[in-house]
Write a protein that holds these residues in place. Structure first.
Motif, PDB file in Angstrom:
ATOM      1  N   LYS A  25       0.948  -1.190   0.038  1.00  0.00           N
ATOM      2  CA  LYS A  25       0.093  -0.058  -0.064  1.00  0.00           C
ATOM      3  C   LYS A  25       0.946   1.311  -0.015  1.00  0.00           C
ATOM      4  N   PHE A  32      -4.908   0.334  -4.711  1.00  0.00           N
ATOM      5  CA  PHE A  32      -5.820  -0.039  -3.456  1.00  0.00           C
ATOM      6  C   PHE A  32      -7.355   0.868  -3.777  1.00  0.00           C
ATOM      7  N   THR A  33      -8.428   0.023  -3.773  1.00  0.00           N
ATOM      8  CA  THR A  33      -9.681   0.728  -3.477  1.00  0.00           C
ATOM      9  C   THR A  33     -10.421  -0.019  -2.450  1.00  0.00           C
ATOM     10  N   GLU A  34     -11.018   0.575  -1.553  1.00  0.00           N
ATOM     11  CA  GLU A  34     -11.685   0.259  -0.448  1.00  0.00           C
ATOM     12  C   GLU A  34     -10.708  -0.736   0.419  1.00  0.00           C
ATOM     13  N   GLY A  35      -9.349  -0.561   0.636  1.00  0.00           N
ATOM     14  CA  GLY A  35      -8.728  -1.398   1.477  1.00  0.00           C
ATOM     15  C   GLY A  35      -8.452  -2.776   0.669  1.00  0.00           C
ATOM     16  N   ARG A  36      -8.910  -2.877  -0.630  1.00  0.00           N
ATOM     17  CA  ARG A  36      -8.538  -4.176  -1.141  1.00  0.00           C
ATOM     18  C   ARG A  36      -7.487  -3.960  -2.414  1.00  0.00           C
ATOM     19  N   ASP A  38      -6.525  -3.994  -6.392  1.00  0.00           N
ATOM     20  CA  ASP A  38      -7.009  -3.854  -7.649  1.00  0.00           C
ATOM     21  C   ASP A  38      -5.939  -4.603  -8.484  1.00  0.00           C
TER      22      ASP A  38
END
Ligand SMILES: C[S@@+](CC[C@H](N)C(=O)[O-])C[C@H]1O[C@@H](n2cnc3c(N)ncnc32)[C@H](O)[C@@H]1O
Length: 633
Positions: A25, A32-36, A38
């Motif tokens: 990160k 990272f989108t919404e903590g996950r 991509d």
């Protein structure tokens, strides 16, 4: 005040997956989108460096994915202190940990990441006759306790991994992979790892090490001459050597030169009473052809006859005319006794050559010992035929000289009879070093009465080495001036966590909640808890620990005040304030450089008011930079 549960990441060994995600990160926040993550974005960011081919170069085997996962799963265990089996418990910085090394390596991740200078391991060679530890990813601590007979007293039969098993190499790779992965995290950037192996698994080990450490970090494949004579009954070509693979953690590693032996020093003499001291003579001729290096083909003058002297027909001088003139001016040419040589040699002075010799990859038994020497050394200390496969101390010593500074931490997590500790203690005695060791050894049952497990053999050997060295020093050292070396070790044993896991009984939820109100296991001591906290909050197992009575309660300060713990069983409303104030005063006295974590026993607070008051006083009196957290157990 947050209550810590066994499932809390703070009370678990390092969560390596979370750490990896955080690292990613910080490098690629846009992936990272919404903590996950991509992956499509990540791939885009990495451009042409993504390998999406189905068939790839590298080591693969059935179970590799599982082995990778096993390395990443936190441990549910802890290390329980054993002062009664230790030597100099209060002062030593050395450790001997009894347990399965996979769990122990997980437990050491927070406290020892990037701290170890040198790792040596001598794992099972997978010869078909040795035992290869069978991990159980469902509950590895229970598996360990059962295997070593600590649950039902019998122990499961510890059998060898036989070639007929059908998973012969796979089992060994599955065992080695997660351990080496975790071990790498413990190495300093300038650290180094040495691994002993023979021809059975050298190919797999080399590929595994390339995979984990990177082939760019390969340093050497040392060949150690482990035997001095051929076995006459060998049906094939008799093996005389082992391999020692050496990998650096990163390019920051620098190998040391080896000290010159007396024999090597004796090659330097001073036959002509040169004021520059002892010297040895070196070749002045190079085997290049004069057509290749025409500028090195010239005549020099013989000092006795005054005649021209040329290099041999097929050779040239080693140095240019200019350099040669300088060498002559400095009187560094040697023409033999009474100037009797036809051609000169170069004088190399001991005072000018580098301070030691370059380590080679060929280690002879004359220099570093052989298997029988290892046997003899252990037999002298603990008796004959007690342990089968000890390495000679000189072999370990050579690795320490080559790869470790005088204050480094040395880790051996397949410790066997403890040769590594023996070599560390010996070398410290010899050169006044302050190296520290961490040994990990499975309490593998031996079936012997005197030493029921290999861990017992290891502890006893190290105790006897200490006794021997102390006896040799008796009367020599002035112990009052701090000259006493660290000749002790703290023993710890792997066990289940001191905190009960959250295991609700759906039939009786009330009972479950009641049981969980104090989730510290009843048979565990305050010291057990202290050390679990120490480990899980990332302090070293030998961090300084002091105890005081404050406001009538026992309070411990660990690591010079970065952790302050009171596990008293009762704290009333009246006691909360004086306790908090005295803790603050003690902290001021200790003046830790880092923020402090305070820990209490949750069930000790008679009510919420006592708990909230105490926390409020600590919070109000400490700036955010000095207060890490306040927790209860
Ligand atoms: C070849 S011996 C090491 C000998 C050692 N170098 C010496 O000089 O004495 C390997 C040791 O690793 C231990 N071992 C095997 N699996 C282990 C595990 N999972 N955790 C800890 N030790 C283990 C075995 O009990 C054995 O004593």
């Amino acid at each position: 005040m947050k209550k810590l549960t066994p499932n809390d990441p703070e009370m678990q060994s390092a969560d390596l997956v979370a750490e990896n995600v955080e690292r990613l990160k910080s490098l690629f926040p846009e992936a990272f989108t919404e903590g996950r993550i991509d992956f499509e974005v990540l791939k885009g960011l990495l451009g042409g460096h993504v390998d999406e081919r189905e068939e790839k170069y590298g080591l693969d085997w059935h179970g590799k994915r599982q082995a990778r996962r096993l390395a990443l799963t936190p441990s549910t265990g802890t290390l329980r202190p054993c002062p009664e089996e230790s030597v100099d418990w209060d002062t030593t910085q050395n450790l001997m940990i009894e347990g399965d090394n996979l769990e122990v390596l997980k437990l050491l991740q927070k406290s020892y990441a990037n701290k170890v200078k040198l790792i040596y391991i001598d794992p099972p060679y997978n010869t078909g006759k040795d035992f290869v530890y069978p991990d159980d990813y469902r509950d590895n601590i229970r598996n360990y306790l059962e295997l070593t007979g600590q649950v039902d007293g019998e122990g499961r039969r510890i059998s060898s991994n036989t070639e007929a098993s059908g998973r012969f190499h796979t089992d060994w790779l599955n065992m080695m992979y997660p351990r080496l992965r975790l071990a790498r995290n413990l190495l300093r950037d300038d650290g180094v790892i040495f691994v002993s192996i023979d021809d059975n698994e050298i190919c797999d080990l080399r590929a595994l090490m390339d995979d984990i450490f990177g082939c760019e970090n390969f340093i050497a494949n040392i060949v150690w001459q482990k035997k001095y004579a051929v076995s006459n009954d060998d049906p094939g070509i008799a093996p005389m050597h082992d391999h020692i693979l050496v990998y650096q953690r990163s390019e920051k590693f620098e190998r040391n030169l080896l000290p010159r032996t007396d024999k090597q020093k004796s090659r330097y003499t001073n036959t002509d009473n040169d004021p520059r001291g002892n010297w040895s003579s070196d070749n002045y001729i190079s085997n290049k052809s004069r057509f290749e290096r025409p500028t090195l083909w010239y005549a020099i003058t013989h000092p006795k006859t005054g005649e021209d002297v040329w290099p041999e027909e097929s050779a040239v001088w080693r140095y240019s005319r200019e350099k040669h003139a300088q060498i002559e001016r400095e009187n560094r040419l040697y023409w033999g006794p009474d100037l009797s040589y036809k051609r000169p040699r170069l004088k190399r002075f001991l005072s000018e050559v580098q301070d030691g010799v370059v380590p080679p990859t060929w280690w002879t038994f004359q220099e570093v010992g052989h298997n029988d020497e290892g046997q003899k050394e252990t037999a002298e200390l603990i008796g004959p035929k007690i342990f089968n496969t000890p390495k000679p101390v000189r072999l370990l010593r050579r690795m320490l000289e080559l790869g470790c500074d005088k204050n480094g931490i040395i880790l051996d997590f397949f410790a066997g009879s403890g040769t590594t500790a023996h070599a560390v203690l010996d070398l410290n005695k010899q050169d006044g070093g302050n190296r520290r060791f961490i040994l990990v050894q499975l309490p593998e049952p031996t079936g012997q009465k005197e030493y029921p497990t290999i861990a017992d053999i290891c502890k006893e050997r190290v105790r006897r080495v200490i006794k021997k060295l102390d006896a040799e020093d008796a009367g020599k050292l002035d112990l009052s001036d701090g000259a006493k070396q660290d000749r002790g070790f703290r023993v710890f044993k792997l066990d289940t966590s001191n905190l009960k896991p959250w295991d609700p009984n759906p039939e009786n939820l009330n009972r479950t909640l009641l049981d969980q109100s104090d989730h510290i296991l009843p048979d565990r001591s305050e010291q057990d808890l202290l050390f679990e906290l120490l480990l899980k909050l990332g302090q070293e197992l030998t961090a300084p620990l002091t105890t005081r009575i404050l406001a009538g309660k026992t309070v411990h300060a660990i690591g010079s005040g970065v952790l302050i713990v009171c596990l008293d069983r009762e704290i009333t409303r009246d006691q909360a304030e004086p306790l908090a104030l005295e803790m603050l005063a003690w902290r001021r006295e200790l003046a830790p450089t880092d923020a402090t974590t305070f820990v209490f026993r949750d069930a000790a607070f008679v009510d919420d008011v006592a708990k909230t008051n105490l926390a409020a006083i600590l919070e109000q009196n400490l700036p955010a930079s000095a207060l890490a957290r306040i927790r209860s157990l």
